[in-house]
Write an enzyme that holds these catalytic residues in place. Structure first.
Site, PDB file in Angstrom:
ATOM      1  N   ARG A  95       3.297  49.818   2.551  1.00 37.16           N
ATOM      2  CA  ARG A  95       4.657  49.334   2.783  1.00 37.16           C
ATOM      3  C   ARG A  95       4.844  47.943   2.209  1.00 37.16           C
ATOM      4  O   ARG A  95       3.904  47.152   2.186  1.00 37.16           O
ATOM      5  CB  ARG A  95       4.948  49.227   4.294  1.00 37.16           C
ATOM      6  CG  ARG A  95       4.954  50.516   5.049  1.00 37.16           C
ATOM      7  CD  ARG A  95       5.168  50.200   6.528  1.00 37.16           C
ATOM      8  NE  ARG A  95       5.472  51.383   7.295  1.00 37.16           N
ATOM      9  CZ  ARG A  95       4.558  52.099   7.939  1.00 37.16           C
ATOM     10  NH1 ARG A  95       3.285  51.748   7.908  1.00 37.16           N
ATOM     11  NH2 ARG A  95       4.916  53.168   8.623  1.00 37.16           N
ATOM     12  N   GLY A 104      15.221  48.503   2.959  1.00 36.33           N
ATOM     13  CA  GLY A 104      15.480  49.381   1.825  1.00 36.33           C
ATOM     14  C   GLY A 104      14.971  48.859   0.499  1.00 36.33           C
ATOM     15  O   GLY A 104      15.230  49.446  -0.534  1.00 36.33           O
ATOM     16  N   MET A 106      11.800  48.647  -0.540  1.00 33.86           N
ATOM     17  CA  MET A 106      10.955  49.733  -1.010  1.00 33.86           C
ATOM     18  C   MET A 106      10.682  50.674   0.142  1.00 33.86           C
ATOM     19  O   MET A 106      10.462  50.228   1.269  1.00 33.86           O
ATOM     20  CB  MET A 106       9.635  49.226  -1.551  1.00 33.86           C
ATOM     21  CG  MET A 106       8.927  50.320  -2.350  1.00 33.86           C
ATOM     22  SD  MET A 106       7.180  50.078  -2.603  1.00 33.86           S
ATOM     23  CE  MET A 106       6.478  50.875  -1.197  1.00 33.86           C
ATOM     24  N   HIS A 456      47.408  50.967  39.822  1.00 32.68           N
ATOM     25  CA  HIS A 456      47.256  50.937  41.266  1.00 32.68           C
ATOM     26  C   HIS A 456      45.951  51.606  41.714  1.00 32.68           C
ATOM     27  O   HIS A 456      45.145  51.038  42.446  1.00 32.68           O
ATOM     28  CB  HIS A 456      48.462  51.629  41.912  1.00 32.68           C
ATOM     29  CG  HIS A 456      48.336  51.783  43.385  1.00 32.68           C
ATOM     30  ND1 HIS A 456      47.877  52.949  43.963  1.00 32.68           N
ATOM     31  CD2 HIS A 456      48.563  50.919  44.390  1.00 32.68           C
ATOM     32  CE1 HIS A 456      47.854  52.777  45.269  1.00 32.68           C
ATOM     33  NE2 HIS A 456      48.276  51.565  45.556  1.00 32.68           N
ATOM     34  N   ARG A 562      46.172  40.235  48.782  1.00 29.76           N
ATOM     35  CA  ARG A 562      47.494  40.772  48.430  1.00 29.76           C
ATOM     36  C   ARG A 562      48.158  41.245  49.717  1.00 29.76           C
ATOM     37  O   ARG A 562      47.849  42.323  50.219  1.00 29.76           O
ATOM     38  CB  ARG A 562      47.355  41.937  47.457  1.00 29.76           C
ATOM     39  CG  ARG A 562      46.851  41.561  46.067  1.00 29.76           C
ATOM     40  CD  ARG A 562      46.732  42.833  45.230  1.00 29.76           C
ATOM     41  NE  ARG A 562      46.559  42.602  43.813  1.00 29.76           N
ATOM     42  CZ  ARG A 562      45.393  42.689  43.167  1.00 29.76           C
ATOM     43  NH1 ARG A 562      44.286  42.946  43.818  1.00 29.76           N
ATOM     44  NH2 ARG A 562      45.344  42.497  41.864  1.00 29.76           N
ATOM     45  N   ARG A 619      48.262  35.323  49.271  1.00 27.82           N
ATOM     46  CA  ARG A 619      49.387  35.308  48.357  1.00 27.82           C
ATOM     47  C   ARG A 619      50.645  35.835  49.051  1.00 27.82           C
ATOM     48  O   ARG A 619      50.595  36.825  49.780  1.00 27.82           O
ATOM     49  CB  ARG A 619      49.075  36.184  47.147  1.00 27.82           C
ATOM     50  CG  ARG A 619      50.234  36.235  46.171  1.00 27.82           C
ATOM     51  CD  ARG A 619      49.893  37.050  44.962  1.00 27.82           C
ATOM     52  NE  ARG A 619      49.860  38.477  45.273  1.00 27.82           N
ATOM     53  CZ  ARG A 619      49.527  39.404  44.370  1.00 27.82           C
ATOM     54  NH1 ARG A 619      49.157  39.045  43.154  1.00 27.82           N
ATOM     55  NH2 ARG A 619      49.540  40.662  44.691  1.00 27.82           N
ATOM     56  N   GLU A 748      50.391  33.408  35.883  1.00 25.60           N
ATOM     57  CA  GLU A 748      50.374  34.777  35.341  1.00 25.60           C
ATOM     58  C   GLU A 748      51.561  35.067  34.434  1.00 25.60           C
ATOM     59  O   GLU A 748      51.700  36.153  33.890  1.00 25.60           O
ATOM     60  CB  GLU A 748      50.268  35.819  36.462  1.00 25.60           C
ATOM     61  CG  GLU A 748      51.157  35.572  37.651  1.00 25.60           C
ATOM     62  CD  GLU A 748      50.896  36.528  38.822  1.00 25.60           C
ATOM     63  OE1 GLU A 748      50.172  37.513  38.667  1.00 25.60           O
ATOM     64  OE2 GLU A 748      51.449  36.267  39.903  1.00 25.60           O
ATOM     65  N   GLY A 769      46.249  34.813  37.210  1.00 22.60           N
ATOM     66  CA  GLY A 769      46.469  36.241  37.466  1.00 22.60           C
ATOM     67  C   GLY A 769      46.481  36.941  36.125  1.00 22.60           C
ATOM     68  O   GLY A 769      47.527  37.183  35.532  1.00 22.60           O
ATOM     69  N   THR A 770      45.287  37.260  35.649  1.00 22.83           N
ATOM     70  CA  THR A 770      45.171  37.722  34.259  1.00 22.83           C
ATOM     71  C   THR A 770      45.602  39.172  34.068  1.00 22.83           C
ATOM     72  O   THR A 770      45.660  39.637  32.938  1.00 22.83           O
ATOM     73  CB  THR A 770      43.737  37.519  33.750  1.00 22.83           C
ATOM     74  OG1 THR A 770      42.844  37.928  34.770  1.00 22.83           O
ATOM     75  CG2 THR A 770      43.503  36.068  33.400  1.00 22.83           C
ATOM     76  N   ASN A 771      45.897  39.870  35.164  1.00 23.69           N
ATOM     77  CA  ASN A 771      46.494  41.200  34.968  1.00 23.69           C
ATOM     78  C   ASN A 771      47.897  41.025  34.399  1.00 23.69           C
ATOM     79  O   ASN A 771      48.242  41.578  33.359  1.00 23.69           O
ATOM     80  CB  ASN A 771      46.584  41.970  36.284  1.00 23.69           C
ATOM     81  CG  ASN A 771      45.226  42.170  36.927  1.00 23.69           C
ATOM     82  OD1 ASN A 771      44.221  42.217  36.230  1.00 23.69           O
ATOM     83  ND2 ASN A 771      45.194  42.270  38.246  1.00 23.69           N
ATOM     84  N   ASP A 772      48.698  40.224  35.095  1.00 22.71           N
ATOM     85  CA  ASP A 772      50.046  39.987  34.596  1.00 22.71           C
ATOM     86  C   ASP A 772      50.037  39.105  33.351  1.00 22.71           C
ATOM     87  O   ASP A 772      50.832  39.317  32.438  1.00 22.71           O
ATOM     88  CB  ASP A 772      50.910  39.355  35.698  1.00 22.71           C
ATOM     89  CG  ASP A 772      51.502  40.419  36.608  1.00 22.71           C
ATOM     90  OD1 ASP A 772      52.096  41.367  36.067  1.00 22.71           O
ATOM     91  OD2 ASP A 772      51.347  40.318  37.834  1.00 22.71           O
ATOM     92  N   TYR A 854      35.960  28.717  39.927  1.00 19.65           N
ATOM     93  CA  TYR A 854      35.483  29.954  40.552  1.00 19.65           C
ATOM     94  C   TYR A 854      36.114  31.171  39.894  1.00 19.65           C
ATOM     95  O   TYR A 854      37.113  31.065  39.180  1.00 19.65           O
ATOM     96  CB  TYR A 854      35.801  29.959  42.053  1.00 19.65           C
ATOM     97  CG  TYR A 854      37.281  30.112  42.364  1.00 19.65           C
ATOM     98  CD1 TYR A 854      37.840  31.383  42.524  1.00 19.65           C
ATOM     99  CD2 TYR A 854      38.110  29.010  42.480  1.00 19.65           C
ATOM    100  CE1 TYR A 854      39.191  31.534  42.781  1.00 19.65           C
ATOM    101  CE2 TYR A 854      39.465  29.146  42.744  1.00 19.65           C
ATOM    102  CZ  TYR A 854      39.994  30.424  42.893  1.00 19.65           C
ATOM    103  OH  TYR A 854      41.321  30.579  43.137  1.00 19.65           O
TER     104      TYR A 854
HETATM  105  C1  PEP Z   1      47.309  39.468  38.413  1.00 22.45           C
HETATM  106  O1  PEP Z   1      48.421  39.653  37.954  1.00 22.45           O
HETATM  107  O2  PEP Z   1      46.309  39.219  37.707  1.00 22.45           O
HETATM  108  C2  PEP Z   1      47.076  39.579  39.852  1.00 22.45           C
HETATM  109  C3  PEP Z   1      45.892  39.299  40.369  1.00 22.45           C
HETATM  110  O3  PEP Z   1      48.113  40.021  40.619  1.00 22.45           O
HETATM  111  P1  PEP Z   1      48.511  41.559  40.745  1.00 22.45           P
HETATM  112  O4  PEP Z   1      47.423  42.368  40.100  1.00 22.45           O
HETATM  113  O5  PEP Z   1      48.650  41.825  42.176  1.00 22.45           O
HETATM  114  O6  PEP Z   1      49.793  41.588  39.987  1.00 22.45           O
HETATM  115 MG    MG Z   2      50.105  39.628  39.262  1.00 21.60          MG
END
Ligand code: PEP
Ligand code: MG
Length: 874
Positions: A95, A104, A106, A456, A562, A619, A748, A769-772, A854
């Site tokens: 080798r 590749g 040899m 949900h 919530r 909240r 959010e 609130g990183t979902n919204d 946190y």
């Molecule tokens: C969010 O929006 O990130 C959040 C934590 O609130 P919810 O999911 O209840 O809208």
């Molecule tokens: Mg939200």
């Protein structure tokens, strides 16, 4: 100058530091033999020799060939066979290997050393003609291709032709006699191109060495180097290594093993082997291998060597290893080793025991356990994930991890009813609404046709650690007829189905489960984790039970409660909420609210007690009121509601209609509710403070953090903050009990991130609130992303679901900006995250860097977030 470095058990002339001279592969082989591993012996020709070869006009430098022969003698004596010896032929691999890996450049030549006489000798020695002639014809092919420049397809054509003549389709169906014929035809291929196959093994070796050196100057190698900017190398090394065969009779064999048990982590060799067999035979599964322990009886010497080698390997690599080995005539050779894959239980146990054995320190141990490993520890798993593959009927989004098995039901009521008669159920829905929560609670797992990772069903299921699959486009749920179809399969009520919430697989039938195993080592491991992380880890929990559960997982408070989830806890509560919503007068609304107050106070009290002094972030009401009203078959509910609220059915219907929104997620929700109906905020705040007073009077401690949702302007927050403080001070004054509290907001809405400086003048804390925030930054509806997500992932438009893994480039930039502006206007601003991404390891690492205080995530993900936070910190 020394040009040849030999390696093998107890004959290592090089070491790991000599990469420039021996190439990467050569230095590694030297190092492995230096630490005492039984690698098949061999020799490395230095990279300098390659340079001299080219300077000399394709000639080996003086004395070099003699040195090769000398090195070969040591290899032969260790192997007990000789190159070109028909009675005991030594076979070699050749080798290339430069200081920088150049894949590749040899190809490898295997089985070098075979000719007619040696093939016959190998056949006799192995007692297996077919094996010997198969090795021989493969060697002719490879050697022709790599060394003599004969295109591989010419050999392939001969193979295909012979198979046609013999009317077989598989290579394996050719007999030893067939392969002998093939050897003859392969040699013809050489002749037809005017090439001579060198029967002399020494000549084979010399030409192979030339070919490796030539390959250094080949066009593809030159292009590779220039494209990758590889400069300053003198040449490639050549590695010539003995081949070991496990099929040389009853004192030979081959096997695979782990240095520790990869399922349990137990410190004990775990694996299997086959006597008188080649590597492929173990994998092919034609013969049943024996457990590794029996090797101790059949070949005790080799077994002891294996144990010694495993110990050396672990000491060197400081981890559990996965090994391939071969025993040739009683001698053990290690063919391959790498760090071994393992279960969560094993990962924790191995990490802890390696610390106890003094092989690694706790920092290293922390990096050895993957967050996904902990996930496995906390949820039930399928006993064998490979066993059910044939029963997989479809796939959705892995919304909440773990394994669930139960009988399919299609309504929340059925789920409750079946569960209460002792039957395990899986709830199958088009989508779930807050009304389904009790049914979901009764189910082992939840399967939804629609929805994303933050729909949900997903959020609720994760909160309970219940497996859930959402967003499954191939699934059609017919709730009315209580059946579902998926890729041609039908799921009827009562049919057993299994869900793998970690992979999204939907599986037919009742697949066997293994319970979660909380190893005793886990506590020690988590202590190291907690000592190292900087980020706090809080939890999202809505009930006292969830809060207690989360404490067990190590949550240091609640980052999101919530409050609306409490409204769904019983029929009575839902009815009261509905009365509050349809109230036609303020008086009626206040009455309904005052009926709700004791429920909320009681829940808040329970949660504050469960968190004993850790911060509890509550909240204010967030979702559009419309979500609390019935949909579908509603005449009956509306009649009852009209009776209950003392209004006409038309008034009820009218209110429901008025609350209908085209785009409820961007509608009348969040602080917009509390600002419009201050009495709702008043009731909730009063309940919080009264609960806190109760806990404090009982000698408990409290940190109450009141959080305003969906703020987009500083004025919105100011409005609610003043209200909160006024009610709070009222309760404090009346009770004479001082309640430690803070008022803060969720970030959010993108505008809130941009206005963080102004908002922090009022807010004492931020929680992203990183979902919204993700929903509004991308403009992707969090409940509908399932419809196109997979397509986006397939096309590479998205790398992952941004509702699951934080989008660092977009949403992350907003977060960084808000952190900077927020702290600039309030230096001690406490900042966290409570969106679903908060428990995801890559996100946690990012938030550590950004400087959050946190993260808050569902209870079952708390240990994962703790580990991810520690890994980010070490
Ligand atoms: C969010 O929006 O990130 C959040 C934590 O609130 P919810 O999911 O209840 O809208
Ligand atoms: Mg939200």
């Amino acid at each position: 100058t020394k040009r040849i470095y030999t390696f093998g058990k107890s004959l290592s002339q090089g070491d790991a530091s000599m990469k420039q001279l021996l190439g990467g592969k050569g230095a590694n082989l030297a190092e492995m033999s230096r630490i005492g591993l039984s690698v098949p012996p061999g020799l490395t020709i230095t990279t300098d020799t390659c340079a001299d070869f080219h300077i000399n006009g394709r000639k080996l430098p003086d004395g070099c060939w003699e040195e090769v022969l000398q090195g070969l003698r040591t290899v032969e004596s260790e192997m007990g066979c000789n190159l070109g010896d028909a009675k005991a032929p030594l076979l070699l691999s050749v080798r290339s290997g430069a200081a920088v890996s150049m894949p590749g450049m040899m190809d490898t030549v295997l089985n070098l050393g075979l000719n007619d006489a040696c093939a016959a000798g190998l056949a006799a020695r192995a007692g297996d003609e077919r094996f010997a002639y198969d090795a021989y014809r493969r060697f002719l092919d490879m050697y022709g291709d790599v060394v003599m420049g004969i295109p591989h397809h010419l050999f392939e054509d001969q193979l295909e032709r012979l198979k046609e003549e013999r009317r077989v389709t598989e290579d394996t169906a050719l007999t030893a006699a067939d392969l002998k014929v093939l050897v003859g035809r392969y040699k013809e291929v050489y002749k037809q191109l005017g090439k001579v196959f060198p029967e002399d093994p020494y000549e084979q070796l010399r030409l192979a060495i030339y070919a490796v050196f030539d390959s250094w100057q080949s066009e593809r190698a030159n292009v590779y180097r220039s494209v990758n900017g590889i400069t300053g190398l003198t040449g490639t090394a050549v590695n010539v290594q003995a081949m070991a065969f496990g099929n040389m009779g009853l004192t030979s064999g081959t096997g695979v093993c782990f240095t520790r048990n990869p399922s349990t982590g137990e410190r004990k060799l775990y694996g299997e082997y086959l006597i008188n067999a080649q590597g492929e035979d173990v994998v092919a599964g034609i013969r049943t291998p024996e457990p590794i322990e029996t090797l101790a009886r059949t070949l005790p010497g080799a077994y002891q060597q294996l144990l010694d080698n495993c110990a050396l390997l672990e000491k060197h690599y400081k981890d559990m290893q996965d090994i391939e080995f071969t025993v040739q005539e009683g001698k053990l050779f290690m063919l391959q080793c790498r760090s071994g894959k393992r279960t969560g239980t094993a990962a924790v146990r191995i990490a802890v025991e390696l610390v106890d054995e003094g092989l690694v320190d706790p920092d290293t141990a922390i990096m050895m356990v993957e967050p996904g490993h902990l996930d496995q520890l906390l949820h039930p798993q399928f006993a064998d994930e490979d066993a059910y593959k044939k029963d997989v009927v479809g796939k959705g989004l892995p919304a909440s991890p773990g394994a669930a098995v139960g009988q399919a039901v299609f309504t929340a009521e059925d789920a409750e009813a079946w569960r209460s008669s002792g039957l395990p159920v899986v709830l199958v829905r088009r989508e779930t609404s807050p009304e389904d929560v009790k049914g979901m609670y009764s189910a082992e797992g939840v399967l939804c046709q629609l929805g994303g990772m933050t729909s949900h069903a997903a959020v609720v299921a994760r909160g309970w650690g219940k497996p859930c699959i959402t967003g499954c486009p191939d699934l059609q749920v017919d709730e009315h007829n209580k059946l579902a179809r998926i890729n041609g399969a039908e799921i009827r009520q009562g049919d057993f189905i299994s869900l793998n919430g970690s992979t999204g697989e939907i599986i037919r039938g009742k697949q066997p489960l293994a319970p979660p195993e909380l190893a005793g080592d886990l506590n020690r491991f988590m202590k190291w984790v907690d000592e190292r992380r900087r980020l706090g880890v809080l939890t999202n929990a809505d009930t006292p039970e969830d809060a207690e559960e989360a404490r067990k997982f190590g949550a240091e408070g609640i980052g999101l409660c919530r409050t609306e989830h409490m409204f769904f806890a019983s029929e009575e509560r839902i009815a009261t909420v509905r009365r509050m919503i349809v109230a036609q007068t303020q008086e009626a609304r206040l009455k309904a609210l005052s009926d709700l107050l004791p429920f909320q106070r009681e829940d808040f009290g329970g949660i504050l007690r469960a968190m004993s002094g850790f911060p509890v972030t509550i909240r204010l009401l967030d979702p559009p009121l419309h979500e609390f009203l019935p949909d579908g078959e509603m005449t009956e509910v509306c009649e009852a509601l009209a009776r209950d609220a003392g209004i006409t059915i038309d008034e009820v219907m009218g209110t429901i209609e008025k609350l209908q929104e085209v785009n409820p997620m961007l509608g009348f929700r969040g602080c917009r509710l509390g600002i419009t109906y201050p009495e709702i905020t008043e009731m909730q705040v009063r309940a919080m403070f009264e609960a806190a007073v109760g806990v404090l009077r009982d000698g408990g401690s409290v940190q109450l953090d009141i959080m305003v949702p969906l703020v987009g302007t500083a004025a919105e927050l100011k409005n609610q903050e003043q209200l909160i403080r006024r009610i709070g001070e009222e309760v404090v004054k009346q009770s004479g009990v001082r309640v430690p509290y803070r008022v803060g907001t969720m970030i959010e809405v993108p505008r809130a991130a941009l206005q963080a400086g102004a908002i922090a003048k009022t807010a004492e804390f931020f929680s992203f609130g990183t979902n919204d925030l993700t929903q509004m930054t991308f403009g992707y509806s969090r409940d509908d992303i399932g419809k196109f997500l997979q397509n986006y992932l397939d096309k590479g438009i998205l790398q992952y679901d941004p509702f699951q893994v934080l989008d660092q480039d977009g949403v992350g930039e907003l977060i960084k900006f808000a952190v900077e502006r927020g702290r600039a206007s309030r230096p001690n601003l406490k900042i966290g995250i409570c969106g679903e991404q908060g428990g995801e390891p890559k996100t946690v690492a990012f938030l550590h860097e950004v400087g959050l205080d946190y993260v808050s995530c569902s209870p079952f993900r708390v240990p994962i977030a703790r580990l991810a936070a520690a890994q980010a910190a070490v």
